[in-house]
Design a protein around this motif. Structure first.
Motif, mmCIF file in Angstrom:
data_model
loop_
_atom_site.group_PDB
_atom_site.id
_atom_site.type_symbol
_atom_site.label_atom_id
_atom_site.label_comp_id
_atom_site.label_asym_id
_atom_site.label_seq_id
_atom_site.Cartn_x
_atom_site.Cartn_y
_atom_site.Cartn_z
ATOM 1 N N ALA A 48 10.963 -51.347 9.802
ATOM 2 C CA ALA A 48 11.269 -52.009 11.066
ATOM 3 C C ALA A 48 11.920 -53.369 10.887
ATOM 4 O O ALA A 48 11.697 -54.272 11.665
ATOM 5 C CB ALA A 48 9.984 -52.150 11.870
ATOM 6 N N ALA A 50 -1.517 -62.768 8.346
ATOM 7 C CA ALA A 50 -0.798 -61.545 7.950
ATOM 8 C C ALA A 50 0.277 -61.184 8.979
ATOM 9 O O ALA A 50 1.404 -60.808 8.613
ATOM 10 C CB ALA A 50 -1.778 -60.395 7.783
ATOM 11 N N ALA A 51 -0.081 -61.329 10.255
ATOM 12 C CA ALA A 51 0.884 -60.978 11.308
ATOM 13 C C ALA A 51 2.098 -61.901 11.263
ATOM 14 O O ALA A 51 3.240 -61.461 11.436
ATOM 15 C CB ALA A 51 0.208 -61.036 12.670
ATOM 16 N N ASN A 90 4.258 -60.993 8.204
ATOM 17 C CA ASN A 90 5.037 -59.772 8.425
ATOM 18 C C ASN A 90 6.175 -59.983 9.414
ATOM 19 O O ASN A 90 7.274 -59.464 9.231
ATOM 20 C CB ASN A 90 4.110 -58.641 8.913
ATOM 21 C CG ASN A 90 3.272 -58.101 7.766
ATOM 22 O OD1 ASN A 90 3.595 -58.314 6.607
ATOM 23 N ND2 ASN A 90 2.196 -57.419 8.087
ATOM 24 N N GLU A 137 10.086 -59.476 8.350
ATOM 25 C CA GLU A 137 10.846 -58.424 9.028
ATOM 26 C C GLU A 137 11.856 -58.997 10.038
ATOM 27 O O GLU A 137 12.501 -58.242 10.756
ATOM 28 C CB GLU A 137 9.879 -57.463 9.726
ATOM 29 C CG GLU A 137 9.063 -56.650 8.723
ATOM 30 C CD GLU A 137 7.916 -55.883 9.347
ATOM 31 O OE1 GLU A 137 7.129 -55.302 8.586
ATOM 32 O OE2 GLU A 137 7.797 -55.863 10.581
ATOM 33 N N LEU A 181 3.233 -65.559 18.202
ATOM 34 C CA LEU A 181 2.002 -65.596 17.398
ATOM 35 C C LEU A 181 1.544 -67.038 17.151
ATOM 36 O O LEU A 181 0.368 -67.367 17.316
ATOM 37 C CB LEU A 181 2.228 -64.888 16.059
ATOM 38 C CG LEU A 181 2.145 -63.362 16.080
ATOM 39 C CD1 LEU A 181 2.799 -62.770 14.836
ATOM 40 C CD2 LEU A 181 0.709 -62.881 16.185
ATOM 41 N N ILE A 214 4.843 -52.468 17.714
ATOM 42 C CA ILE A 214 4.475 -53.650 16.911
ATOM 43 C C ILE A 214 3.073 -54.061 17.327
ATOM 44 O O ILE A 214 2.846 -54.436 18.482
ATOM 45 C CB ILE A 214 5.460 -54.809 17.161
ATOM 46 C CG1 ILE A 214 6.882 -54.390 16.758
ATOM 47 C CG2 ILE A 214 5.036 -56.049 16.389
ATOM 48 C CD1 ILE A 214 7.966 -55.231 17.387
ATOM 49 N N ASN A 272 0.506 -56.771 16.642
ATOM 50 C CA ASN A 272 0.310 -58.077 16.010
ATOM 51 C C ASN A 272 -1.153 -58.442 15.827
ATOM 52 O O ASN A 272 -1.474 -59.587 15.496
ATOM 53 C CB ASN A 272 1.020 -59.168 16.829
ATOM 54 C CG ASN A 272 2.514 -59.139 16.610
ATOM 55 O OD1 ASN A 272 2.987 -58.948 15.496
ATOM 56 N ND2 ASN A 272 3.281 -59.289 17.686
ATOM 57 N N GLY A 309 -4.434 -58.374 13.691
ATOM 58 C CA GLY A 309 -4.753 -58.188 12.267
ATOM 59 C C GLY A 309 -3.517 -58.287 11.394
ATOM 60 O O GLY A 309 -2.869 -59.319 11.339
ATOM 61 N N GLY A 310 -3.167 -57.184 10.728
ATOM 62 C CA GLY A 310 -2.057 -57.187 9.775
ATOM 63 C C GLY A 310 -0.697 -57.363 10.404
ATOM 64 O O GLY A 310 0.231 -57.838 9.771
ATOM 65 N N GLY A 311 -0.546 -56.982 11.656
ATOM 66 C CA GLY A 311 0.735 -57.116 12.331
ATOM 67 C C GLY A 311 1.774 -56.137 11.841
ATOM 68 O O GLY A 311 2.810 -56.525 11.331
ATOM 69 N N PHE A 312 1.487 -54.826 11.973
ATOM 70 C CA PHE A 312 2.439 -53.830 11.479
ATOM 71 C C PHE A 312 3.466 -53.478 12.556
ATOM 72 O O PHE A 312 3.224 -53.602 13.754
ATOM 73 C CB PHE A 312 1.706 -52.554 10.997
ATOM 74 C CG PHE A 312 1.412 -51.564 12.092
ATOM 75 C CD1 PHE A 312 2.321 -50.543 12.359
ATOM 76 C CD2 PHE A 312 0.257 -51.647 12.849
ATOM 77 C CE1 PHE A 312 2.075 -49.631 13.363
ATOM 78 C CE2 PHE A 312 0.006 -50.737 13.861
ATOM 79 C CZ PHE A 312 0.912 -49.724 14.130
ATOM 80 N N ALA A 313 4.619 -53.080 12.097
ATOM 81 C CA ALA A 313 5.669 -52.628 13.013
ATOM 82 C C ALA A 313 6.196 -51.316 12.470
ATOM 83 O O ALA A 313 6.538 -51.221 11.300
ATOM 84 C CB ALA A 313 6.794 -53.652 13.068
ATOM 85 N N THR A 328 0.173 -58.317 21.295
ATOM 86 C CA THR A 328 -0.192 -59.568 20.613
ATOM 87 C C THR A 328 -1.471 -60.118 21.233
ATOM 88 O O THR A 328 -1.520 -60.325 22.457
ATOM 89 C CB THR A 328 0.931 -60.630 20.772
ATOM 90 O OG1 THR A 328 2.165 -60.048 20.345
ATOM 91 C CG2 THR A 328 0.643 -61.873 19.949
ATOM 92 N N PRO A 329 -2.518 -60.329 20.443
ATOM 93 C CA PRO A 329 -3.759 -60.874 21.019
ATOM 94 C C PRO A 329 -3.509 -62.228 21.680
ATOM 95 O O PRO A 329 -2.720 -63.027 21.154
ATOM 96 C CB PRO A 329 -4.692 -61.024 19.811
ATOM 97 C CG PRO A 329 -4.083 -60.223 18.723
ATOM 98 C CD PRO A 329 -2.618 -60.169 18.984
#
Lengths: 349, 88
Positions: A91, A186-187, A190, A194, A203, B6, B8, B10-14, B65-66
């Motif tokens: 992504a 971490a967020a 990333n 990206e 964030l 996406i 966001n 914890g790890g924030g994966f997309a 996103t929290p």
């Protein structure tokens, strides 16, 4: 296309280029082609030595080739580990995505600026207030030259209201313009790697709008307090007192009351009477007329301390009754002056 | 259809995920953030606020996103010092 839009486009293209460069550096390691060429050369020489039955040369070349193959193997393993550690993200943003991010940030934040010269993007948050403490607005400044690395952005207080005990602490989680990301680490990492600019700024803002009392540089309850110079604890107006002598403000617990006049004094100014050991201020101490040491008023009798008074009394007594002293000396047994030693007998005077 | 999700938290994966046509924001949130309360998240579709019952379209970008993310007082290990002076 207006100038803002043009600047956004140029920034998006520049950031995309930067990210691509960074991505190539971290995910595409160099192949050990030099080592492979060396292996090929040694292999050729070895074959020749075998054909010509040159036993000694064959032996040496075999050892060299084995070593070169081992090094090649190690180098390939290292390169493979590097590629495993940095899998390509599915992504990663395109320049078009980044442009959309920048446009959307305009709606998310009141103030957004792109500085092409310094290669920074800056957004300004609303005024942040946590638990009744107004911390003011913050600028989040992203330096895109170091995108994908840590420490690539600053959080700068605009109209700062730093903690009274630490000027560098402008927010419970910001010190020296650096945000301690905590749960957002971490967020954020990333989003930057990206190229998700929109997510990154949101964030950071959400962290700034959250207070974690369990892990703050300065707790909000101590934000407006001052540091006690004696014990270092944060104190508030209702918990502090002014030293009657030097006017230093310390916390109430570090103040000591004078036993005579009841003034409150800091640890530097409080004294103690050498006789009774009670705390007292220097103005309530009086010099003994004889020895010049200072005592509290309660420990002085006729301007004399107890030791000097006792000595004076003894001297007065001896002056008043000198015979008593002489008679006592006369009547004292001789053996008190010349004691009887072993083998001697006492002789009356 | 494929959309970009996406998360966001914890790890924030997309990642690009396959979802059924007509999937709503609410349904996708329930799938990705299980027991969490949607009111504790900023949910954006194509970077814009959205309604809970909004149906997702092919190629959409949805992010969760929290609203509350707890910072800390200890800098990350290995964080280098700032390299640039920001002039305003």
């Amino acid at each position: 296309m207006n100038s803002t839009s043009c600047r956004f486009t140029r920034a998006a293209v520049a950031i995309f280029g930067q990210l691509q460069l960074r991505s190539r550096e971290t995910t595409t390691p160099l192949l050990p082609t030099d080592l492979w060429t060396e292996c090929e050369r040694l292999h050729r020489l070895l074959s020749k030595a075998q054909q010509q039955r040159l036993r000694l040369a064959e032996q040496r070349l075999r050892v060299h080739l084995c070593k070169s193959m081992a090094r090649l193997n190690e180098q390939l393993a290292t390169s493979r580990r590097t590629m495993d550690r940095h899998p390509p993200s599915q992504a990663v943003s395109t320049a078009h995505d980044m442009l959309a991010d920048l446009r959307s940030l305009q709606g998310e934040f009141d103030d957004l600026s792109v500085d092409m010269k310094h290669r920074t993007i800056t957004v300004r948050t609303d005024t942040i207030e946590l638990e009744g403490v107004v911390l003011g607005q913050f600028d989040i400044v992203l330096d895109w030259r170091y995108l994908g690395e840590s420490g690539t952005y600053d959080v700068i207080a605009v109209d700062g209201n730093p903690a009274a005990t630490s000027e560098d602490t402008t927010h419970p989680h910001v010190q020296s313009n650096s945000l301690c990301e905590g749960d957002g680490k971490a967020a954020i990492r990333n989003s930057l790697s990206e190229g998700r600019l929109f997510d990154f700024f949101v964030l950071v803002r959400q962290i700034l709008e959250t207070y974690n009392s369990a892990s703050a540089y300065v707790n909000l309850e101590d934000w407006h307090g001052t540091e006690c110079p004696d014990c270092g604890r944060t104190m508030h107006d209702d918990d502090s007192s002014l030293c009657a002598v030097c006017s230093t403000t310390t916390c109430y617990e570090c103040m000591t009351g004078c036993g005579s006049c009841e003034d409150r004094l800091c640890s530097d100014c409080i004294r103690s009477c050498p006789d009774c050991d009670n705390s007292t201020c220097s103005s309530c101490l009086t010099k003994c007329a004889d020895c010049d040491d200072e005592f509290c008023k309660g420990c002085l009798d006729d301007q004399l301390c107890s030791d000097c008074l006792a000595r004076k009394k003894e001297e007065d007594d001896s002056e008043r009754n000198p015979e008593t002293t002489t008679n006592e000396a006369a009547t004292a047994p001789v053996h008190s002056l010349q004691p009887v030693r072993m083998g001697e007998a006492a002789v009356p005077a | 259809m494929v959309i970009l999700v996406i998360n966001n938290d914890g790890g924030g994966f997309a990642d690009y995920v396959e979802v059924a046509d007509g999937t709503t924001v609410d349904q996708l949130f329930a799938k990705h953030c299980q027991s969490s309360n949607p009111s504790n998240y900023l949910i954006r579709v194509n970077r814009q606020p959205c309604a809970r019952d909004q149906q997702l379209q092919e190629g959409d970008r949805i992010s969760f996103t929290p609203t509350k993310i707890e910072g800390a007082a200890t800098p990350a290990q290995g964080t280098p010092p700032r390299r640039t002076e920001v002039t305003r």
